[in-house]
Each structure stands twice: as structure tokens, then as C-alpha cells.
Design a protein around this motif. Sequence first.
Motif, short mmCIF file in Angstrom:
data_model
loop_
_atom_site.label_atom_id
_atom_site.label_comp_id
_atom_site.label_asym_id
_atom_site.label_seq_id
_atom_site.Cartn_x
_atom_site.Cartn_y
_atom_site.Cartn_z
N VAL A 33 7.87 -6.26 5.77
CA VAL A 33 6.57 -5.60 5.83
C VAL A 33 6.75 -4.09 5.79
CG1 VAL A 33 4.59 -5.14 7.33
CG2 VAL A 33 5.38 -7.49 7.01
N HIS A 34 7.70 -3.56 6.54
CA HIS A 34 7.90 -2.11 6.60
C HIS A 34 8.59 -1.56 5.37
CE1 HIS A 34 6.50 -0.85 10.64
NE2 HIS A 34 6.58 -2.16 10.87
N SER A 35 9.05 -2.42 4.50
CA SER A 35 9.60 -1.93 3.23
C SER A 35 8.51 -1.42 2.30
CB SER A 35 10.41 -3.03 2.54
OG SER A 35 9.57 -4.04 2.01
N VAL A 65 2.50 -2.29 -9.42
CA VAL A 65 3.57 -3.28 -9.50
C VAL A 65 4.82 -2.75 -8.81
CG1 VAL A 65 5.21 -4.35 -11.10
CG2 VAL A 65 2.76 -4.53 -11.52
N GLN A 66 5.15 -1.49 -9.08
CA GLN A 66 6.32 -0.90 -8.44
C GLN A 66 6.14 -0.82 -6.93
OE1 GLN A 66 6.92 2.85 -10.64
NE2 GLN A 66 8.82 1.94 -11.42
N HIS A 67 4.95 -0.38 -6.50
CA HIS A 67 4.73 -0.27 -5.05
C HIS A 67 4.84 -1.62 -4.36
CE1 HIS A 67 3.11 0.90 -1.19
NE2 HIS A 67 2.28 -0.13 -1.27
N LEU A 68 4.30 -2.65 -4.99
CA LEU A 68 4.31 -3.98 -4.38
C LEU A 68 5.59 -4.75 -4.69
CD1 LEU A 68 0.57 -4.96 -4.92
CD2 LEU A 68 1.68 -4.22 -2.81
N ARG A 69 6.58 -4.06 -5.23
CA ARG A 69 7.92 -4.62 -5.43
C ARG A 69 7.89 -5.86 -6.31
NH1 ARG A 69 11.57 -2.15 -2.17
NH2 ARG A 69 10.69 -0.73 -0.61
N LEU A 70 7.24 -5.72 -7.46
CA LEU A 70 7.22 -6.78 -8.47
C LEU A 70 7.87 -6.25 -9.75
CD1 LEU A 70 3.59 -8.10 -7.90
CD2 LEU A 70 5.67 -9.47 -7.67
N PRO A 71 9.16 -5.95 -9.70
CA PRO A 71 9.80 -5.28 -10.85
C PRO A 71 9.84 -6.13 -12.11
CG PRO A 71 11.44 -6.00 -9.27
CD PRO A 71 10.11 -6.20 -8.62
N ASP A 72 9.77 -7.46 -11.96
CA ASP A 72 9.87 -8.32 -13.15
C ASP A 72 8.52 -8.67 -13.75
OD1 ASP A 72 12.47 -10.10 -11.39
OD2 ASP A 72 12.64 -8.42 -12.80
N LEU A 148 -0.22 -3.82 3.11
CA LEU A 148 1.00 -3.47 2.39
C LEU A 148 0.86 -2.19 1.57
CD1 LEU A 148 2.32 -6.99 1.29
CD2 LEU A 148 2.79 -5.68 3.38
N GLY A 149 -0.21 -1.44 1.80
CA GLY A 149 -0.24 -0.07 1.33
C GLY A 149 -1.02 0.25 0.09
N ALA A 150 -1.79 -0.71 -0.46
CA ALA A 150 -2.59 -0.42 -1.65
C ALA A 150 -4.08 -0.60 -1.43
CB ALA A 150 -2.13 -1.30 -2.82
N GLY A 151 -4.46 -1.14 -0.28
CA GLY A 151 -5.86 -1.48 -0.06
C GLY A 151 -6.76 -0.33 0.31
N TRP A 152 -6.19 0.86 0.62
CA TRP A 152 -7.09 1.99 0.88
C TRP A 152 -7.92 2.28 -0.37
CZ3 TRP A 152 -6.97 6.35 -2.08
CH2 TRP A 152 -5.81 6.59 -2.83
N ALA A 186 0.90 1.07 12.88
CA ALA A 186 2.22 0.45 12.81
C ALA A 186 3.21 1.29 12.00
CB ALA A 186 2.11 -0.95 12.21
N PHE A 187 2.72 2.01 10.99
CA PHE A 187 3.59 2.75 10.08
C PHE A 187 3.62 4.25 10.37
CE2 PHE A 187 3.18 -1.20 8.04
CZ PHE A 187 4.02 -1.29 6.95
N GLY A 188 2.81 4.71 11.33
CA GLY A 188 2.75 6.14 11.59
C GLY A 188 2.23 6.92 10.41
N GLU A 189 1.15 6.44 9.83
CA GLU A 189 0.61 7.01 8.59
C GLU A 189 -0.84 7.45 8.83
OE1 GLU A 189 1.77 5.42 4.31
OE2 GLU A 189 0.11 4.28 5.14
N ASP A 190 -1.25 8.49 8.14
CA ASP A 190 -2.64 8.96 8.24
C ASP A 190 -3.28 8.93 6.86
OD1 ASP A 190 -5.07 10.08 8.80
OD2 ASP A 190 -4.31 12.11 9.12
N PRO A 191 -4.09 7.91 6.58
CA PRO A 191 -4.71 7.80 5.25
C PRO A 191 -5.98 8.61 5.06
CG PRO A 191 -5.33 5.92 6.57
CD PRO A 191 -4.44 6.77 7.43
N SER A 192 -6.46 9.26 6.12
CA SER A 192 -7.77 9.92 6.04
C SER A 192 -7.88 10.96 4.92
CB SER A 192 -8.14 10.53 7.39
OG SER A 192 -7.16 11.43 7.84
#
Length: 302
Positions: A33-35, A65-72, A148-152, A186-192
Motif C-alpha cells: 500500500v505504501h509503495s 498506469v505508471q503510478h498504479l504500477r501497471l507497467p505491462d 492508492l493516490g489517484a482518487g483526488w 497514513a502517508f503524511g501527505e497534504d492534498p489540499s
Amino acid sequence: MAKDSEVVHGYPHLDTVRAAITALYKRISPDGVHSYAPSVLPADVAFADQDDLHLGAQRVAHALVQHLRLPDARMVVSFREMHHAASVELVGGPEYFIELNDRFRTHRRDIGAALAHEIMHVLLHRLDLAFPGTRDNEILTDTATTYLGAGWLLLDAFREDGVSSQKLGYLTPEEFGYVLAKRAIAFGEDPSPWFTSPQGYTAYTKGRAMALRDAQQPPLTTAGWTGRHRYAKERRLAREHPEPAAAHSPEAESSAYAFEQGPDGLRVSFPCPTCHQRIRVPVRGRVRARCGLCRTILECDT
């Protein structure tokens, strides 16, 4: 992906959202998850009006695709008239075909949001992670996209005024804000700073308030006076009248603590404020608990 004409607010899907967060940690592991840190950045999915429609859509899809680790996985994006906002053909790969509603030809700023949801379907398909039923599975997809980081992007696509509204996805704006805040904590991130939609930002602040309350419930030491007082009363009842755990649950929801009789005496179970896996600890005052799923260390006063 659904496109709602009338926007529903509040938290009607909260139990399913929490179950989806737990499922992510179980399927991917805490390290997995933290990757997915950091989130996809606005510059990586920006889409200007002067950009070529198809080349721009392919570029944004590639970034996701790259962010979600789908290289293929290669995404082939097309546009057509359709009822839903978007759809994806889930086959074995290496190519996946995504169709976007024709309206995105002139609403290009939201193409990233639509693509994020559909590409998450691809990732969940590859992980063999699904919930039964279309509704719950779509809630899982929205939750996973956000956590996982794309839903904002999906929350930023929410806009509402006196005459019209737009929302992508199945979660309410406040639920998107809740999941985004859970990730931020959980990730120490500020999306605002990423929001271009004032309504999206407002929904994020409301969801964040709800997410913060998860970490302020008994038996956590961060609980407020009212919660601690209620907890002490329920604990006393559990000691005086040993019954099944549900009888002493103070709230009829997945966030409630519950008392139960164990082989070594009274125990309390409660959801981890990070992953919502239930944790059981003995009732014996101050204890430190470690979530067996997400590894969060929790200070408790049982």
C-alpha cells in the motif's frame, strides 16, 4: 463509472468504504500500500484545451498506469456517446480498451478522473480483488483509486452550484474526502493545494473531520472526555453482566468498540483507525497495541 445528475451527500456507504480499505491492506500488504506514495501529481495528469485529444488522453493514461504500477498494461482510449461516464474492457492484456463519454471532448480537465477509475478496475482485476455485487465493487474501486493516490482527481471533478452539478464515481463527495484524508493521515501527505474545485475542497475538509474522529474513539488514549465517560459506563456493564460482545457495542456501526469475555478475562475489540481491521486487547488499563494487519502502533486506555 457512473455520472450522477443529483449529487448525494453524507456517508451512506461508509461501512463498505472501510471494508474496502481493510481489503486493500490484506491483498497488497502494508508495504505494498505504501509503495503508492506519493500521489499522482497535478502536473502529470494536466490536460490543456489546446492539447490533442487522443494524444493527451494517452499521455494521462500512461501517467496513471505508471503510478498504479501497471507497467505491462497499455491503455487504448477512445470516445463515444454513452450513458455512463466511462467503461473499460477487462481482458487478459497486454492492451486494455477504455471508452470515455463524448462529453469529455469538451471537459478535458476531468479526463484524468475518469481514466483513474477505469485503470483501477484493471489493477483490481489483476489483483483478483473484488466485492460481490456491482454497487459494492464500484465502491471498492473508488476507494482503492483514492487510497492508492489517484482518487483526488475524482473529488476535484465534483462541482455544484445553484443550477447544475457534476460528480464522477459512486462515493459521495464527503466519502471521497474521507478516504483521501485517511490516506493523507497514513502517508503524511497534504492534498489540499491540488484542488481546483471549491466544492471538492469543502468535501475534503468534511471528510477529514470524519477521518480524524476515527482516531479519537475509545479505547484509544486520544478519545475525548465524552467518549471516555461512555466507555467507562459500558465497561462497568460488561463486567457486571457478561453477555455476547454485541450487547455492549455503544453504536450500531463498524467503528464501535465491543466487550467480550476471553479466557483471561474481559477484552475489548475495536477497529484500527488506519485499516479498520478489528483489534482485541485485554481490559487492564494502559496498553500498547499493534495492529496485526497494517502494523499501526496504538496507545490504549482500556
